[in-house]
Design an enzyme around this catalytic site. Structure first.
Site, PDB file in Angstrom:
ATOM      1  CG  HIS A  69      -6.058   4.569  -1.812  1.00 11.75           C
ATOM      2  ND1 HIS A  69      -4.871   4.188  -0.787  1.00 11.75           N
ATOM      3  CD2 HIS A  69      -5.851   4.048  -2.657  1.00 11.75           C
ATOM      4  CE1 HIS A  69      -3.760   3.098  -1.952  1.00 11.75           C
ATOM      5  NE2 HIS A  69      -5.023   3.072  -3.077  1.00 11.75           N
ATOM      6  CD  GLU A  71      -3.100   8.367  -5.121  1.00 11.90           C
ATOM      7  OE1 GLU A  71      -2.843   7.054  -4.290  1.00 11.90           O
ATOM      8  OE2 GLU A  71      -3.869   9.017  -4.353  1.00 11.90           O
ATOM      9  N   GLY A 113      -7.835   8.185   6.894  1.00 13.71           N
ATOM     10  CA  GLY A 113      -8.298   8.678   8.506  1.00 13.71           C
ATOM     11  C   GLY A 113      -9.315   8.606   9.362  1.00 13.71           C
ATOM     12  CG  ASP A 148      -5.858   0.598   8.326  1.00 17.20           C
ATOM     13  OD1 ASP A 148      -5.333   0.626   8.734  1.00 17.20           O
ATOM     14  OD2 ASP A 148      -4.193   1.254   8.031  1.00 17.20           O
ATOM     15  CG  ASP A 205      -1.927   1.356   1.233  1.00 12.63           C
ATOM     16  OD1 ASP A 205      -2.346   1.432   0.225  1.00 12.63           O
ATOM     17  OD2 ASP A 205      -2.680   1.681   2.434  1.00 12.63           O
ATOM     18  CG  HIS A 206      -1.098   5.190  -0.049  1.00 12.32           C
ATOM     19  ND1 HIS A 206      -1.025   6.125  -0.599  1.00 12.32           N
ATOM     20  CD2 HIS A 206      -1.555   4.473   1.438  1.00 12.32           C
ATOM     21  CE1 HIS A 206      -1.952   6.117  -0.867  1.00 12.32           C
ATOM     22  NE2 HIS A 206      -2.228   5.429   0.468  1.00 12.32           N
ATOM     23  CB  SER A 223     -12.530   4.015   6.790  1.00 11.32           C
ATOM     24  OG  SER A 223     -12.138   2.790   7.151  1.00 11.32           O
TER      25      SER A 223
HETATM   26  O1  G3H Z   1      -3.437   5.104   3.442  1.00 10.60           O
HETATM   27  C1  G3H Z   1      -3.032   5.006   4.794  1.00 10.60           C
HETATM   28  C2  G3H Z   1      -3.145   3.784   5.493  1.00 10.60           C
HETATM   29  O2  G3H Z   1      -4.127   4.502   6.503  1.00 10.60           O
HETATM   30  C3  G3H Z   1      -1.721   2.674   5.928  1.00 10.60           C
HETATM   31  O3  G3H Z   1      -1.682   3.532   6.798  1.00 10.60           O
HETATM   32  O4  G3H Z   1       0.470   4.524   6.992  1.00 10.60           O
HETATM   33  O5  G3H Z   1      -0.323   3.823   8.844  1.00 10.60           O
HETATM   34  O6  G3H Z   1      -0.069   2.189   8.367  1.00 10.60           O
HETATM   35  P1  G3H Z   1      -0.314   3.582   7.951  1.00 10.60           P
HETATM   36  P1  13P Z   2      -8.572   4.528   5.264  1.00 13.22           P
HETATM   37  O1  13P Z   2      -8.277   5.838   6.470  1.00 13.22           O
HETATM   38  O2  13P Z   2     -10.455   5.805   5.311  1.00 13.22           O
HETATM   39  O3  13P Z   2      -9.606   3.524   6.012  1.00 13.22           O
HETATM   40  O4  13P Z   2      -8.309   4.954   4.050  1.00 13.22           O
HETATM   41  C1  13P Z   2      -7.304   3.559   4.194  1.00 13.22           C
HETATM   42  C2  13P Z   2      -6.607   3.814   2.212  1.00 13.22           C
HETATM   43  O5  13P Z   2      -7.108   3.965   1.355  1.00 13.22           O
HETATM   44  C3  13P Z   2      -5.134   2.741   3.040  1.00 13.22           C
HETATM   45  O6  13P Z   2      -4.380   2.721   1.458  1.00 13.22           O
HETATM   46 ZN    ZN Z   3      -4.527   5.033   1.119  1.00 11.29          ZN
END
Ligand code: G3H
Ligand code: 13P
Ligand code: ZN
Length: 325
Positions: free
Chosen positions: A226, A146, A191, A271, A94-95, A229
């Site tokens: 993305h 992206e 978030g 997430d 992811d990212h 949530s």
């Molecule tokens: O895009 C963000 C995801 O929720 C991952 O979050 O970088 O805190 O693990 P994190």
């Molecule tokens: P949320 O913070 O909305 O759960 O998004 C998660 C996300 O995009 C992870 O790449």
């Molecule tokens: Zn994301």
């Protein structure tokens, strides 16, 4: 040691997305950092017959150790055989923010990577994405790219405002990079604080007009959402009831996600919802059973609630339940 994802039992996202596009649903992409989250994701997806993408951010790799996370995901493939009919599972970065990180993941068994060049100038985003695609495709790994910037925090990068995806760029970008799916910015953000609204006010709708124009320009091409949530208000209330302090946490309404899932959106990232459900359950045990100090007694209930949340999402929001024949 280099290992192919095929030896580990993962699949890339090609067939997953083709099915999702054909049948009008979205594949869940759930983040994990620890064992209970991963167990819950896999259990929920096996029990609801949903394909699944388990995803790891670079922050997760730092937190839990890259080797540990990869072998945990491998363990999840084996665990599926114990608990029911296995479902297709992709291990996704992811990212990803550099070619080196993507290469490291591909070499160590990931079946899919995201290269997020969305903060770069357009031509630099193209050059970086193209470089990752060339390496990934030589290993039959799929690549998500992206265009457009989401407000909020993506790992260490944070943006104050959205820069919506410009539909006029998407054909050129996809053609020149060869990416397999495209994350776009239509008003979601990362978030638990996605919109600034007063209590009782509704949140602004997602920019479905942009999504429609993107999919008209890229017929049949998988789009990724993305920051999707929903920020369940029951979980927020439980957290606050048991000593937490989450003020004005709001997410994407479920009906908007249902609509997106039926469109060209083939992957929906979640997430924060998992973080909230887990925190609510743990806080509740700490306050209602202060004598407990066995982690299984608070992480166990958290895992149970996570399973229920993921199943519900697959079933009634993403539409991915019962799709594995
Ligand atoms: O895009 C963000 C995801 O929720 C991952 O979050 O970088 O805190 O693990 P994190
Ligand atoms: P949320 O913070 O909305 O759960 O998004 C998660 C996300 O995009 C992870 O790449
Ligand atoms: Zn994301």
């Amino acid at each position: 040691m280099t290992v192919s994802y095929k030896e580990l039992g993962f699949v890339n996202t090609k067939e997953m997305f083709a099915n999702a596009m054909k049948e009008g649903y979205a594949v869940p992409a759930y983040n994990f950092n620890n064992m209970e989250q991963l167990q819950a994701i896999v259990t929920a997806c096996v029990e609801s017959g949903s394909p699944v993408i388990v995803q790891v951010s670079s922050g997760a790799r730092k937190y839990a150790n890259a080797t540990m996370l990869r072998w945990m995901a491998r363990g999840a493939v084996e665990m599926m055989k114990d608990i029911g009919k296995p479902v297709p599972i992709a291990l996704h970065l992811d990212h990803g923010d550099s070619f080196e990180l993507c290469k490291d993941c591909i070499d160590s068994g990931f079946s899919s990577v995201m290269i997020d060049g969305s903060h770069l100038p357009y031509e630099e985003n193209i050059a970086l994405t193209k470089k990752v695609v060339e390496y990934a495709h030589a290993n039959d790994v799929t690549v998500e790219a992206e265009l457009g910037v989401l407000a909020g925090i993506e790992d260490e990068v944070s943006a104050e405002h959205h820069t919506y995806t410009d539909p006029a760029q998407v054909e050129d970008f996809v053609k020149r990079t060869g990416c397999d799916s495209l994350a776009i910015s239509i008003g979601t953000s990362h978030g638990a604080y996605k919109f600034k609204v007063k209590p009782g006010e509704s949140v602004p709708p997602l920019r479905f007009d942009i999504l429609e124009e993107v999919s008209n320009r890229l017929p049949g091409f998988p789009i990724v959402l993305h920051g999707a949530s929903s920020v369940d208000q029951k979980a927020v209330a439980t957290i606050n009831q048991y000593g937490g302090k989450l003020d004005n946490a709001v997410g994407i309404p479920e009906d908007q996600l249902r609509k997106a899932a039926k469109s060209a959106v083939c992957k929906i990232n979640v997430d924060s919802d998992g973080r909230l459900v887990m925190t609510a359950a743990v806080r509740k045990v700490f306050v209602t059973k202060p004598e407990e100090f066995d982690p299984r007694k608070y992480l166990g209930p958290a895992r149970t609630d996570l399973i229920a949340m993921y199943k519900e999402k697959n079933q009634s929001v993403l539409g991915s339940a019962n799709r594995v024949k």
